[in-house]
Structure formats: structure tokens, C-alpha cells
Write an enzyme that holds these catalytic residues in place. Structure first.
Site, mmCIF file in Angstrom:
data_model
loop_
_atom_site.group_PDB
_atom_site.id
_atom_site.type_symbol
_atom_site.label_atom_id
_atom_site.label_comp_id
_atom_site.label_asym_id
_atom_site.label_seq_id
_atom_site.Cartn_x
_atom_site.Cartn_y
_atom_site.Cartn_z
ATOM 1 C CG ASP A 70 -2.332 1.194 1.196
ATOM 2 O OD1 ASP A 70 -2.442 1.303 -0.054
ATOM 3 O OD2 ASP A 70 -2.544 1.642 1.982
ATOM 4 C CG HIS A 177 7.138 5.466 -3.020
ATOM 5 N ND1 HIS A 177 7.136 6.068 -3.988
ATOM 6 C CD2 HIS A 177 5.850 4.988 -3.106
ATOM 7 C CE1 HIS A 177 6.239 6.313 -4.808
ATOM 8 N NE2 HIS A 177 5.387 5.484 -4.177
#
Length: 192
Positions: A70, A177
Site C-alpha cells: 500500500d 518508495h
């Protein structure tokens, strides 16, 4: 094959990319491969909770080791919004609408510091392992670039003078990320 892992995604490109990295030690399957056509609810309050909800769902319903991620954008001046609501920040799913909504909220705000964060949950042999990747940067005042997705056209990572949406995908996939979290997952899998 004993060493197979499910990646809780329907994105064939992501699955292929991760498969290439983990081969031949692991065979990576996605949700379609295992016959899961459920849109797994993300009702958690953190990236870690949402990732774990997805990986847990697969383990509970299919009895297969699984990892899920996520991700989202956190803006310092907005108390880390949009965070877990990044994909539906404007009230609807749609990259352009979400980006414009965020830019409108940021009008007149000089603190443009932001970060992208990904958390991966791996459930393997009954244990849950979490891997986090973060990249810091700042928000531009208007979108620039046509690569990537989501907030990429307004996010300029620290140390660069271009946005994620202007960046060559090879470079973005080394510094993003998601890439940072995935590297931690891969290092872990290669040592277990």
C-alpha cells in the site's frame, strides 16, 4: 514448486517485474493466477494495516504465502494528507482530479515538503513481515511530465530538478518508495 508467492495485485506488469527479480528462487503469482477476483477492502488506518489486510486475505482464503503493498503521498503542511486516501483524495478515483484537489488545497502554502511511502506486508510461513520505503521531496505548483501516474507530475524528489513524471522509468524504479520497499523484501527473501 514449493517456493511460490502470491503478489496481491492484478497488475500484470508489476507481477512480471517482481517475477524477474525473484526468479529462479521464487515463482510469483498474482490474484488472477490464483482465481481471486475480489476487490480486497482497504479499511485500515495506515499503509501497513492496508497492506496486511490484502496479504492476510489471500492467506486466509487461498492458504498461500503472499505479499501486498500500500502506498501514498504524505504532505507535511497538510498533516500528512492524503496518506492512505491518496487514490481517492478528491472523493473519486482519478489521478487528474486528485492532483488538482491537492494543488487547490496547497494554494498559498509555502511549505511544499512531501514524501511518498510504500509499505509491503509479507506473510510467509504464518509470520507477517513489514518493509517500508520512503522518498522525500517537494510538491510543484503545477503538473509537469507525462510519465508515471498518480501524483508523479507534481512530485520532485530531493536531489533532482525534475518530477517523477519527467523521469526515465529506469531511474524512477531505482529510487522510488516502492523500489526501496521492494529491495528490502527481495533481500529478505533471498536470505530466508
Amino acid at each position: 514448486m514449493d517456493n511460490q508467492l502470491v503478489f496481491a495485485t492484478n497488475n500484470a506488469h508489476k507481477t512480471h517485474e517482481v517475477s524477474e527479480i525473484l526468479a529462479p528462487e521464487y515463482k510469483v503469482l498474482n490474484l488472477k493466477d490464483i482465481g481471486c477476483d475480489v476487490d480486497i477492502p482497504e479499511t485500515g488506518n495506515t499503509f501497513a494495516e492496508n497492506a496486511t489486510l490484502k496479504s492476510s486475505y489471500v492467506v486466509q482464503h487461498f492458504n498461500l504465502d503472499c505479499f501486498a503493498d500500500d502506498s501514498g503521498l504524505e504532505v507535511e503542511a497538510l498533516n500528512n494528507e492524503p496518506g492512505i486516501y491518496s487514490a481517492r483524495y478528491s472523493g473519486e478515483r482519478g489521478d487528474a482530479a486528485n492532483m488538482q484537489f491537492l494543488l487547490h488545497k496547497m494554494e498559498g502554502i509555502t511549505n511544499r515538503n512531501a514524501k511518498f511511502k510504500t509499505v509491503i506486508s509479507l506473510i510467509k510461513d504464518g509470520a507477517n513481515y513489514l518493509f517500508e520505503g520512503v522518498i522525500y521531496g517537494k510538491l510543484r505548483t503545477e503538473p509537469i511530465g507525462d510519465k508515471g501516474f498518480g501524483y508523479d507530475p507534481i512530485f520532485e524528489p530531493n536531489g533532482y530538478d525534475i518530477t517523477f513524471a519527467q523521469m526515465d522509468m529506469e531511474l524512477k524504479n531505482q529510487i522510488s518508495h516502492r523500489a526501496l520497499a521492494m529491495q528490502k523484501l527481495i533481500e529478505f527473501l533471498k536470505t530466508t
